[in-house]
Scaffold this active site. Structure first.
Site, PDB file in Angstrom:
ATOM      1  CD  GLU A 169     -34.425 -15.090   2.524  1.00 34.60           C
ATOM      2  OE1 GLU A 169     -34.282 -15.146   3.753  1.00 34.60           O
ATOM      3  OE2 GLU A 169     -35.422 -14.568   1.972  1.00 34.60           O
ATOM      4  CD  GLU A 178     -30.888 -14.605   8.081  1.00 33.12           C
ATOM      5  OE1 GLU A 178     -32.111 -14.596   8.347  1.00 33.12           O
ATOM      6  OE2 GLU A 178     -30.439 -14.279   6.966  1.00 33.12           O
TER       7      GLU A 178
END
Length: 415
Positions: free
Chosen positions: A182, A281
């Site tokens: 991220e 995800e």
């Protein structure tokens, strides 16, 4: 008169939307046939009966594995159900928390390898490729305080030790790793050590395992919201010479529905880098839904039906895209899922409508099974989804792999 006109306009709009949806679905089905199927050829004597049974998909239909399944915190009955349902539904996996540095080493020097070791032992026993999520995570709240307190040189040495130790210990066992998670949303390590640190992290990881495949992974990309930033970041890292093996994009920043056009546009945009894409995800409904925001733990029958439809549509768009190589759910059971209602199974292990829809899609609609006789040419050819197959002719069987990179495979029973 006005009411009649309004009714006609509404009817026209609904008909138009139905036609557009039908055209989009036809295009998706066309792309699935084009990009997800190859040619399975059987050579045998004329008239011999041939049975073709698909054993598995090459495409990753996977899920995150909860620490509780491995570390003993799950009851014996739940663990039995978890294993059974996982093996029934998924062919690949990702560590939900086990590899995260904060999870492994909350206190400096006290490293928990046991959960990772157990997870790898289980996936290897069951021939399930496993993603290592993640080597580093530079979002400030996920960086241990003892790392923040280090001076720059000590921090650099500690990062190097982490990368080299993990990849060397598990050399060749993880299918791939998320390198630094991220980074679009925060990167403590770059703030402290400069813009070259990601390349150094990759080099250190390859010191431990030269074959390690290193992925990026980020969120709010498939909504289009952070797509420009992610594209710019990928360009920068590639220009620096960072050895990226693939692009990870998370799939849970939508609500209880998603924008079909933005999902397709994001995948098309990322495909220009010619790197494999994984949806890493996935939850439906997602993080921006009322269910997560308001901690709603139940759904009406109508909401369950919508959830199933949205999930299937998401999978279809991803499966139809030639650059995508897999999609992994971030939890499949309400007892171990951060958005419980997004699960396939309820807390008591009863299946939701989404579970039924998922199984029908993967193991029926997208599953090749055939029985026919060889023609006069001595060759039988059928279109088949990429994956592994058992081919049987007159009681004799062969297992073959239909690989997307090759496009076709021959099972020869004439020798």
């Amino acid at each position: 008169m006005k009411n009649n006109i309004s009714f006609l306009l509404l009817t026209f709009m609904m008909l138009f939307m139905w036609l557009v949806a039908g055209a989009q679905q036809a295009e998706v089905d066309k792309d699935i046939a084009k990009y997800r199927k190859g040619e399975l050829i059987v050579k045998a004597k004329r008239g011999e009966k041939v049975t073709i049974e698909q054993l598995s998909h090459e495409f990753w239909f996977g899920c995150a594995i909860s620490n509780g399944f491995i570390d003993g915190s799950m009851s014996a009955d739940d663990r039995r159900q978890y294993e059974e349902k996982f093996l029934k539904n998924f062919n690949s996996a990702v560590t939900e928390n086990a590899v995260k540095w904060l999870s492994m080493e909350r206190q400096q020097g006290q490293v928990n390898y046991a959960t990772v070791d157990g997870m790898l032992a289980w996936t290897e026993k069951n021939n399930i490729p496993l993603r290592g999520h993640n080597l580093f995570w530079g979002i400030h709240k996920f960086v241990q305080p003892w790392l923040v307190e280090m001076n720059d040189e000590e921090l650099r040495r500690t990062l190097q030790n982490r990368a080299e130790t993990i990849t060397k210990r598990y050399q060749g066992r993880f299918a791939e790793y998320d390198l630094n998670n991220e980074m679009v949303h925060g990167n403590f390590y770059e703030e402290r050590l400069g813009p070259e640190i990601t390349k150094q992290m990759a080099q250190w990881a390859h010191n431990g395992d030269p074959t390690a495949k290193l992925y990026l992974n980020d969120y709010d990309i498939l909504t289009g919201n952070k797509l420009p930033e992610y594209m710019a970041q990928i360009r920068k890292l590639l220009a620096q010479g960072v050895p990226l093996a693939g692009i990870g994009v998370q799939g849970h920043l939508h609500t209880d529905t998603f924008d079909r056009g933005e999902l397709k546009r994001a995948l098309d945009s990322l495909a220009i880098f010619k790197l494999p894409i994984r949806i890493t995800e996935f939850n439906m409904p997602g993080q921006r839904s009322k269910y997560h925001r308001d901690k709603i733990l139940t759904m009406t029958p109508e909401e369950e039906a919508l959830k199933a439809k949205e999930m299937i549509d998401y999978y279809k768009i991803c499966f139809a895209h030639p650059a995508v190589e897999g999609i992994l759910m971030w939890g499949f059971w309400e007892g171990a899922n951060w958005i419980p209602v997004s699960s396939l199974y309820k807390r008591d292990w009863s299946p939701t409508p989404a579970a039924v829809a998922y199984e029908n899609l993967i193991f029926k609609t997208w599953w090749t099974k055939s029985s026919s006789a060889v023609g006069r040419s001595g060759t039988l050819s059928i279109p088949a989804f990429f994956g592994k197959y058992k081919v049987t002719v007159n009681g004799k069987s062969q297992e073959v792999a239909l690989d997307k990179k090759v496009g076709k495979v021959v099972a020869d029973f004439t020798k």
